[in-house]
Design a protein around this motif. Structure first.
Motif, PDB file in Angstrom:
ATOM      1  N   CYS B 250      53.281  -2.261 -31.730  1.00 34.06           N
ATOM      2  CA  CYS B 250      53.879  -2.845 -32.926  1.00 34.06           C
ATOM      3  C   CYS B 250      54.922  -1.888 -33.503  1.00 34.06           C
ATOM      4  N   HIS B 258      49.038  -4.356 -30.163  1.00 27.95           N
ATOM      5  CA  HIS B 258      48.400  -5.647 -30.447  1.00 27.95           C
ATOM      6  C   HIS B 258      47.986  -6.341 -29.157  1.00 27.95           C
ATOM      7  N   CYS B 314      46.950  -2.824 -39.496  1.00 30.59           N
ATOM      8  CA  CYS B 314      48.368  -2.686 -39.152  1.00 30.59           C
ATOM      9  C   CYS B 314      49.278  -3.103 -40.299  1.00 30.59           C
ATOM     10  N   CYS B 316      51.555  -5.735 -40.217  1.00 32.24           N
ATOM     11  CA  CYS B 316      52.822  -6.360 -39.802  1.00 32.24           C
ATOM     12  C   CYS B 316      52.775  -7.864 -39.987  1.00 32.24           C
ATOM     13  N   ARG B 318      50.775  -9.804 -38.131  1.00 33.58           N
ATOM     14  CA  ARG B 318      50.097 -10.392 -36.968  1.00 33.58           C
ATOM     15  C   ARG B 318      48.587 -10.359 -37.228  1.00 33.58           C
TER      16      ARG B 318
END
Ligand SMILES: [Zn+2]
Lengths: 69, 435
Positions: B250, B258, B314, B316, B318
């Protein structure tokens, strides 16, 4: 910034409709050049539909593919 | 944040898990109906994810090899007539260690390309970028999928298979290539070649995104590559057995790889007890493929040591969990030397710290009944008294970092083999010596 991340219901339906039209065509088409294009396009559309979570029952296999046509 | 496929990449977790289960159920039915190999291994009546991991046995590479040996080339493994295949790939088997062979149907291959697209798009690749894939374009699947993905995304691809590294460096500069796919070991080779040619890659070339996959690497190697190219290096990995890219790094969190969860389930199991380990704990990656129709994979014991973390770590957007640091090492690459566990990445980490060393080869040998590490290092500008002094410094650093003092030998520059693919830098020669 987020890009457009989902299809509209209408886009989704039209994609599925295109896929079904091409499946029908591939079932009857005997022109090798056209059949090859259909087979490639079907595989692309199938991956696109599956990637959008559209449920299709069969394991996709155009008639005649792989076995020579 | 921009996504290749926002629907799949940001799907709410509960919905994603239900989707995985529907795909798994369908994949199990397809396998039981069409593959003699899987019909034997998969019992009837699997009605939940828990039942699946309880009832389906782990699949080892030896199981696949035995099936392929009994009925070459693909064994009883396929779930479709191999005549539906549009391409064939195999692992790089060595003597006494036969390759695993696979085929892909047209749909399988489009899906494989699509998983590469997911990774490349996340890493900033866009249509009209100029890309170069420095890879052998042979039997090994490797970066084939990346080539097709780049075309699919509308990039211009330069296929640099079979070219010497000087030509590759020239192509990078002349065409101002922005995206580069290669292994970390080959990236190190290009850095060396560019220096010999008087080319400063960070200044003269224009590489922005590097997809350096296929082998575990040390942080030091990643940093060295990024500095030399002036580019961001992203990790990604796939396997011939699974077919596609199962993880990609990522851009939001360094090292967070991921898992492409709509198409794969990655269990992480304790290497000895084979029981699941929790988030944040090391274990072996066990793969279940949810999509490939020709050659399916259920609970494949990969030997890759990984640490899984939840997607929420994370940020992001996702909803796919990630493997922190990607593949950390191979469980079967770990060697015990006088009770000390040693891996190729540990050795690489030490040797890459010596800027004088351009290439190396290491082996485990038995000398007068004692197992020891033997290191051959290329150091071109070192002569006279500097040579034994460098050997002593390397030995000392090994002792400090790994706990074993190796024998170090300097060899002529250019005399050690360079690989474009899968660096194997720790050769266990103990059995040969005993034989
Ligand atoms: Zn992320």
């Amino acid at each position: 910034m987020t890009n457009d991340s989902s299809l509209t219901p209408e886009q989704r339906d039209r994609l599925l409709e295109s896929y079904r039209t091409l499946v029908d065509l591939a079932g009857t088409c005997r022109v090798p050049a056209v059949f090859a294009a259909l087979r490639g396009a079907l595989a692309e559309l199938r991956v696109a539909l599956d990637g959008q979570g559209v449920e299709l029952d069969d394991y996709y296999r155009p008639v005649g593919a792989g076995a020579g046509n | 944040m921009e996504y290749w496929n926002g629907r799949a990449e940001t799907m709410p977790r509960e919905e994603l898990e239900r989707w995985q289960w529907r795909r798994l159920r369908r994949a199990l039915d397809h396998a039981r109906e069409n593959s003699p190999f899987w019909a034997e291994r998969i019992p009837d009546g699997i009605t939940s994810m828990a039942a699946y991991t309880e009832k389906v046995p782990l699949l080892y590479k030896a199981d696949l090899l035995a099936s392929q040996r009994a009925a070459p080339p693909y064994g009883t493994w396929p779930s479709l007539d191999p005549a539906y295949g549009v391409r064939h790939h195999q692992t790089s088997g060595t003597s006494g260690n036969p390759p695993v062979r696979t085929f892909d149907t047209e749909r399988d291959w489009k899906w494989i390309s699509d998983t590469f697209c997911t990774a490349l798009y996340a890493n900033g690749v866009r249509s009209q970028h100029k890309a170069l894939v420095a890879f052998g374009y042979g039997l090994f699947a490797g970066f084939w999928g990346m080539h097709y993905a780049l075309e699919r995304m509308g990039c211009t691809v330069v296929p640099a298979g079979g070219l010497d590294s000087k030509t590759v460096v020239r192509l990078l500069v002349d065409y101002q290539i922005e995206v580069l796919g290669l292994t970390p070991s080959y990236a190190m080779r290009l850095i060396e070649t560019a220096a010999e040619m008087g080319v400063d890659l960070a200044r003269d070339a224009n590489v922005k995104v590097m997809l350096a996959g296929a082998e575990p690497r040390s942080d030091f190697t990643t940093r060295t590559i990024e500095q030399a190219f002036g580019a961001r290096v992203f990790n990604a990995a796939g396997t011939t057995e699974f077919g596609a890219v199962f993880m990609f790094e990522c851009p939001t969190r360094r090292g967070a790889c991921h898992i492409n969860e709509p198409t794969v389930i990655e269990e992480v199991l304790h290497p000895e007890t084979k029981e699941p380990v929790g988030y944040g704990e090391e274990g072996v990656r066990v793969t279940t493929g949810l999509y490939r129709e020709g050659m399916q994979l259920f609970r494949h014991w990969t030997e890759d040591i990984v640490v899984k973390r939840p997607y929420t770590d994370c940020g992001c957007g996702r909803t796919w969990d990630f493997l922190d640091g990607g593949i950390l090492r191979r469980y079967d690459d770990m060697r015990k030397i006088r009770g000390v566990s040693v891996t190729p990445v540990m050795i690489e980490d030490v040797l890459r710290g010596f800027t004088e060393v351009s290439e190396f080869r290491s082996s485990i040998r038995t000398v007068r009944g004692l197992d020891t590490i033997h290191v051959q290092a290329e150091a071109s500008d070192i002569t006279g008294e500097a040579a034994p002094e460098l050997c002593a410094r390397i030995a000392e650093e090994f002792k400090r970092e790994i706990g074993i003092r190796p024998q170090v030998e300097l060899v002529l520059a250019g005399s050690l083999p360079r690989t474009k693919w899968k660096a194997a830098r720790l050769h266990d020669e103990r059995q040969l010596a005993h034989a």
